[in-house]
Design an enzyme around this catalytic site. Structure first.
Site, short mmCIF file in Angstrom:
data_model
loop_
_atom_site.label_atom_id
_atom_site.label_comp_id
_atom_site.label_asym_id
_atom_site.label_seq_id
_atom_site.Cartn_x
_atom_site.Cartn_y
_atom_site.Cartn_z
N LYS A 116 -53.33 -62.31 -11.16
CA LYS A 116 -52.25 -62.60 -10.21
C LYS A 116 -52.02 -61.48 -9.20
CE LYS A 116 -52.20 -66.40 -12.35
NZ LYS A 116 -52.88 -67.57 -11.77
N LYS A 158 -43.85 -59.46 -13.95
CA LYS A 158 -44.84 -60.49 -14.28
C LYS A 158 -46.15 -59.86 -14.74
CE LYS A 158 -43.18 -63.92 -10.91
NZ LYS A 158 -43.55 -64.77 -9.74
N GLY A 164 -48.14 -69.52 -14.36
CA GLY A 164 -47.56 -70.73 -14.90
C GLY A 164 -46.38 -70.47 -15.82
N GLY A 165 -45.72 -69.33 -15.60
CA GLY A 165 -44.49 -69.07 -16.34
C GLY A 165 -44.69 -68.23 -17.60
N GLU A 200 -41.57 -58.21 -8.70
CA GLU A 200 -41.14 -58.89 -7.48
C GLU A 200 -39.62 -58.97 -7.45
OE1 GLU A 200 -42.93 -62.80 -7.70
OE2 GLU A 200 -44.79 -62.08 -6.77
N TYR A 202 -36.49 -61.02 -7.57
CA TYR A 202 -36.28 -62.31 -8.23
C TYR A 202 -35.47 -63.22 -7.31
CZ TYR A 202 -34.83 -65.82 -11.65
OH TYR A 202 -34.60 -67.00 -12.31
N LEU A 203 -36.05 -64.34 -6.93
CA LEU A 203 -35.36 -65.32 -6.08
C LEU A 203 -34.52 -66.21 -7.01
CD1 LEU A 203 -38.25 -66.29 -3.63
CD2 LEU A 203 -36.62 -64.41 -3.45
N ARG A 291 -57.84 -75.56 -9.09
CA ARG A 291 -58.26 -76.80 -9.75
C ARG A 291 -57.60 -77.99 -9.07
NH1 ARG A 291 -53.97 -74.74 -12.83
NH2 ARG A 291 -52.19 -76.17 -12.78
#
Ligand code: MV4
Length: 449
Positions: A116, A158, A164-165, A200, A202-203, A291
């Protein structure tokens, strides 16, 4: 042209690929575990090969078994569907080393987007707007503290190997940062064998908007607008729609061009999804999926294209069958994911289907591998059907969804169908007024008893 392809997947997505191939005059090979001997994808394919016991790791994830199945059947290419081996760069390399074609992006692009931090660096350099945060990884707590003093709280830590969480921790304040940083790092080490993390801003109330892109691998690429996938539970999407209810034509054209140009620049091949958080009219890149996605049919509905046939075309080195100017949005589409799960906890409910009837009629598509008497095995994902409706506008699509859900019969197991009947009664769903937290909050207040 390929004469025969192998589908390294099961369930509805295996049927989706078989249908695309058959319309192109391409023969299909299904692979299956012993638990899936009676599965619909095995019946529908021209040939099938049993590749192992029920456990995915010994069947649908078994690279040697899948390569061997190609060799014994003479399949020339492999479509991976989604999940399983679809984003495994090592698999792509092995496929190509055996003189076979992977129907998807290059191993290199999968590898870049799988890490990522590298994905974000790459996108940033290509002019894609990203969430403010660290430049690359953050190695020490000291570094984390210095960065957060600059960008302000809240922040999110992260794992570079996550996505994907998985492997994320939010810190609301400087006092929470130490724990968030250290646990994110140790959990990442345990889960992925890689403790590299990034930070990052956080939004707090974004929507999840993703742009569908498609490249020919030779420097041409297009976008097919966005999907709003904000309705999620524990990082599992529940309902997706296209176009996004809050995205204007101008915003779509602008972010779409940025994404298409980025893909053209790296000579991306095949289908891809560029995920953004969208807040206060701004897009912030978070991840790219290399994908075909579960929710691709909503995009197919509004653009009138077959994304799987396009994947097969470009895998053979053919050009895409459309240009950006050919891609015009027609109406609105909504997909709901029907899982064999019991509410309110979404506990998996495998078992025998005693009665099944798929809805039909104008603007209704049901992608499912179910049939009367089918026994859902307990070993795999609980997705049993995707119901996709298409209407002239969002309101018509919602009306059609209610109508189609009313026609659907799935007896013998619990499903998530009642959730969709209930959601359709909500003003916020009718008006498109939701963000990534809306569903969790709604479930908490409506399904807790
Ligand atoms: C975020 C975020 C807020 N701020 N990043 C979750 C899945 C992964 N793809 C990224 N995720 C998030 N990243 C920043 N900087 C909130 C989430 C997030 C989320 C994103 C999309 C859809 C549902 C979500 C649910 C919780 C958190």
């Amino acid at each position: 042209m390929f004469e025969k392809i192998l589908i390294a997947n099961r369930g509805e997505i295996a049927l989706r690929v078989i249908r695309a191939a058959r319309e192109m005059g391409i023969k299909t090979v299904a692979v299956h575990s012993t638990a899936d001997a009676d599965a619909m994808h095995v019946r529908m394919a021209d040939e099938s090969v049993c590749i192992g016991p029920p456990s995915s790791s010994e069947s649908y994830l078994s690279i040697p078994s899948i390569i061997a199945a190609c060799e014994v059947t003479g399949a020339q290419a492999i479509h991976p569907g989604y999940g399983f081996l679809s984003e495994n760069a090592n698999f792509v390399q092995i496929v190509e080393d055996h003189g076979l074609t992977f129907i998807g992006p290059s191993a290199e692009h999968i590898r870049i987007m799988g890490d990522k931090i590298t994905a974000k660096d790459t996108m940033k350099a290509l002019g894609v707007p990203c969430v403010p945060g660290s430049e690359g990884g953050v190695a020490t707590l000291k570094q984390a503290q210095a960065l957060c003093a600059e960008i302000g709280f809240p922040v999110i830590v992260k794992a570079t190997a996550g996505g994907g969480g998985r492997g994320m921790k939010v810190a609301q304040s400087a006092t929470e940062l130490e724990k968030a940083f250290l646990t994110a790092r140790s959990e990442a080490k345990a889960a992925f064998g890689n403790d590299e993390v990034y930070i990052e801003k956080y939004l707090t109330t974004p929507r999840h908007i993703e742009i569908q892109v498609f490249g020919d691998g030779k420097g041409r690429a297009v976008h097919l607008g966005e999907r709003d996938c904000s309705l999620q539970r524990r990082h599992q999407k529940v309902l997706e729609e296209a176009p996004g209810p809050c995205i204007t034509a101008e915003e779509r054209a602008r972010i779409g061009k940025i994404c298409a140009d980025a893909c053209a620049n790296i000579q991306y091949r095949g289908a891809g999804t560029i995920e953004f958080l969208y807040e206060k009219g701004e897009f912030f890149f978070i991840e790219m999926n290399t994908r075909l996605q579960v929710e691709h049919p909503v995009t197919e509905a509004i653009f009138g294209v077959d994304l799987v046939q396009e994947q097969i075309r470009v895998a053979e080195g053919l050009p895409m069958s459309f240009t950006q100017d050919d891609l015009i949005i027609n109406g609105h589409a909504i997909e709901v994911r029907i899982n064999a799960e019991k509410l309110p906890d979404f506990a998996p409910r495998p078992g025998r289907i005693t009665q099944f009837h798929a809805p039909g009629g104008l603007g209704v598509r049901m992608d499912s591998a179910l049939y009367d008497g089918y026994k859902i095995p307990p070993y795999y994902d609980s997705l049993i059907a995707k119901l996709i409706v298409h209407g002239k506008d969002r309101h018509s699509a919602l009306r059609r969804l209610a109508r189609a859900l009313g026609e659907l019969i799935v007896d013998g197991v619990d499903t998530t169908v009642p959730l969709f009947h209930a959601l359709l009664q909500e003003d916020d769903i009718q008006s498109g007024n939701y963000n990534i937290h809306w569903l969790e909050h709604w479930l908490e207040t409506n399904l807790r008893d």
